[in-house]
Design a protein around this motif. Structure first.
Motif, short mmCIF file in Angstrom:
data_model
loop_
_atom_site.label_atom_id
_atom_site.label_comp_id
_atom_site.label_asym_id
_atom_site.label_seq_id
_atom_site.Cartn_x
_atom_site.Cartn_y
_atom_site.Cartn_z
N ILE A 130 0.85 -1.18 0.00
CA ILE A 130 0.00 0.00 0.00
C ILE A 130 0.89 1.24 0.00
O ILE A 130 1.81 1.34 0.82
N ASP A 131 0.61 2.17 -0.88
CA ASP A 131 1.32 3.44 -0.92
C ASP A 131 0.40 4.49 -0.32
O ASP A 131 -0.52 4.98 -0.97
N GLU A 132 0.67 4.82 0.94
CA GLU A 132 -0.20 5.76 1.65
C GLU A 132 -0.07 7.19 1.12
O GLU A 132 -0.92 8.03 1.41
N THR A 133 0.97 7.47 0.33
CA THR A 133 1.12 8.81 -0.25
C THR A 133 0.41 8.94 -1.60
O THR A 133 0.31 10.03 -2.14
N SER A 134 -0.08 7.83 -2.12
CA SER A 134 -0.75 7.82 -3.42
C SER A 134 -2.13 8.44 -3.32
O SER A 134 -2.81 8.33 -2.29
N SER A 135 -2.56 9.06 -4.42
CA SER A 135 -3.92 9.60 -4.46
C SER A 135 -4.93 8.50 -4.77
O SER A 135 -6.14 8.73 -4.66
N THR A 136 -4.45 7.32 -5.14
CA THR A 136 -5.33 6.18 -5.40
C THR A 136 -5.84 5.63 -4.07
O THR A 136 -5.04 5.37 -3.17
N PRO A 137 -7.16 5.47 -3.93
CA PRO A 137 -7.70 4.94 -2.67
C PRO A 137 -7.09 3.58 -2.34
O PRO A 137 -6.74 2.80 -3.24
N ILE A 138 -6.98 3.29 -1.06
CA ILE A 138 -6.35 2.05 -0.62
C ILE A 138 -7.11 0.84 -1.16
O ILE A 138 -6.50 -0.13 -1.60
N TYR A 139 -8.44 0.87 -1.16
CA TYR A 139 -9.20 -0.28 -1.66
C TYR A 139 -8.87 -0.53 -3.13
O TYR A 139 -8.76 -1.68 -3.56
N ALA A 140 -8.65 0.54 -3.90
CA ALA A 140 -8.32 0.39 -5.32
C ALA A 140 -6.91 -0.19 -5.48
O ALA A 140 -6.65 -0.98 -6.40
N GLN A 141 -5.99 0.18 -4.58
CA GLN A 141 -4.64 -0.37 -4.62
C GLN A 141 -4.67 -1.87 -4.32
O GLN A 141 -3.96 -2.65 -4.96
N ILE A 142 -5.50 -2.26 -3.37
CA ILE A 142 -5.63 -3.68 -3.01
C ILE A 142 -6.21 -4.47 -4.19
O ILE A 142 -5.69 -5.51 -4.58
N ALA A 143 -7.29 -3.94 -4.78
CA ALA A 143 -7.93 -4.61 -5.91
C ALA A 143 -6.95 -4.72 -7.08
O ALA A 143 -6.86 -5.77 -7.73
N ALA A 144 -6.18 -3.66 -7.34
CA ALA A 144 -5.23 -3.68 -8.44
C ALA A 144 -4.13 -4.72 -8.21
O ALA A 144 -3.72 -5.42 -9.13
N ALA A 145 -3.68 -4.83 -6.97
CA ALA A 145 -2.63 -5.81 -6.65
C ALA A 145 -3.14 -7.23 -6.88
O ALA A 145 -2.43 -8.07 -7.44
N ILE A 146 -4.37 -7.49 -6.46
CA ILE A 146 -4.95 -8.83 -6.66
C ILE A 146 -5.19 -9.08 -8.14
O ILE A 146 -4.91 -10.17 -8.66
N ARG A 147 -5.65 -8.06 -8.85
CA ARG A 147 -5.87 -8.18 -10.29
C ARG A 147 -4.55 -8.52 -11.00
O ARG A 147 -4.52 -9.37 -11.89
N ARG A 148 -3.45 -7.87 -10.58
CA ARG A 148 -2.15 -8.17 -11.18
C ARG A 148 -1.72 -9.60 -10.88
O ARG A 148 -1.14 -10.27 -11.74
N GLU A 149 -1.99 -10.07 -9.65
CA GLU A 149 -1.64 -11.45 -9.29
C GLU A 149 -2.40 -12.45 -10.17
O GLU A 149 -1.85 -13.46 -10.59
N ILE A 150 -3.66 -12.15 -10.44
CA ILE A 150 -4.46 -13.02 -11.31
C ILE A 150 -3.92 -12.93 -12.74
O ILE A 150 -3.76 -13.94 -13.42
N GLY A 151 -3.63 -11.70 -13.20
CA GLY A 151 -3.10 -11.51 -14.55
C GLY A 151 -1.76 -12.19 -14.76
O GLY A 151 -1.47 -12.67 -15.86
N ALA A 152 -0.94 -12.26 -13.72
CA ALA A 152 0.36 -12.92 -13.81
C ALA A 152 0.25 -14.42 -13.55
O ALA A 152 1.26 -15.12 -13.50
N GLN A 153 -0.94 -14.91 -13.39
CA GLN A 153 -1.25 -16.31 -13.14
C GLN A 153 -0.63 -16.83 -11.84
O GLN A 153 -0.38 -18.02 -11.69
N LYS A 154 -0.42 -15.93 -10.89
CA LYS A 154 0.01 -16.35 -9.56
C LYS A 154 -1.20 -16.77 -8.74
O LYS A 154 -1.06 -17.50 -7.77
N LEU A 155 -2.36 -16.30 -9.15
CA LEU A 155 -3.64 -16.75 -8.59
C LEU A 155 -4.50 -17.20 -9.76
O LEU A 155 -4.52 -16.55 -10.80
N GLY A 156 -5.21 -18.28 -9.57
CA GLY A 156 -6.05 -18.79 -10.64
C GLY A 156 -7.40 -19.23 -10.12
O GLY A 156 -7.64 -19.24 -8.91
#
Length: 115
Positions: free
Chosen positions: A5-31
């Motif tokens: 989580i980047d607390e200095t980012s203007s992106t809301p924390i929930y969006a950062q979490i969702a994006a991280a999980i989305r990237r994990e799925i996209g990289a096939q680390k989660l299926g």
């Protein structure tokens, strides 16, 4: 699964979490079939409110990437291709917004490229 989580980012924390999980799925680390951590466990690990994690999970559910069930938790149902496309689309929308474009202008650009 590594979520930062980047607390200095203007992106809301929930969006950062969702994006991280989305990237994990996209990289096939989660299926499909993989369970995500409980909202309480993830919130505790990240030091955020449980409702913040639930909002991220709900966004992923709305995108068709995660199934939320009581007592079963969050389970990945979407595939890597869909996750990658959604991540790219969200990045485009964010970039268009930062450039001062309206949603309609951004959509017209996409429609123009589709022809």
């Amino acid at each position: 699964m590594l979520i930062r989580i980047d607390e200095t980012s203007s992106t809301p924390i929930y969006a950062q979490i969702a994006a991280a999980i989305r990237r994990e799925i996209g990289a096939q680390k989660l299926g499909p079939g993989d369970r995500l951590p409980t909202a309480r466990d993830l919130a505790s690990g990240l030091g955020v409110n449980v409702h913040t994690v639930l909002r991220a999970y709900q966004d992923l559910r709305d995108e068709g990437l995660v199934d939320l069930r009581r007592r079963r938790g969050a389970i990945v149902v979407g595939d890597a291709r869909r996750a990658a496309h959604l991540d790219a689309l969200k990045a485009y929308v964010d970039a268009a917004s930062r450039a001062g474009m309206s949603a309609e202008e951004a959509a017209e650009l996409v429609k123009g490229r589709m022809k």
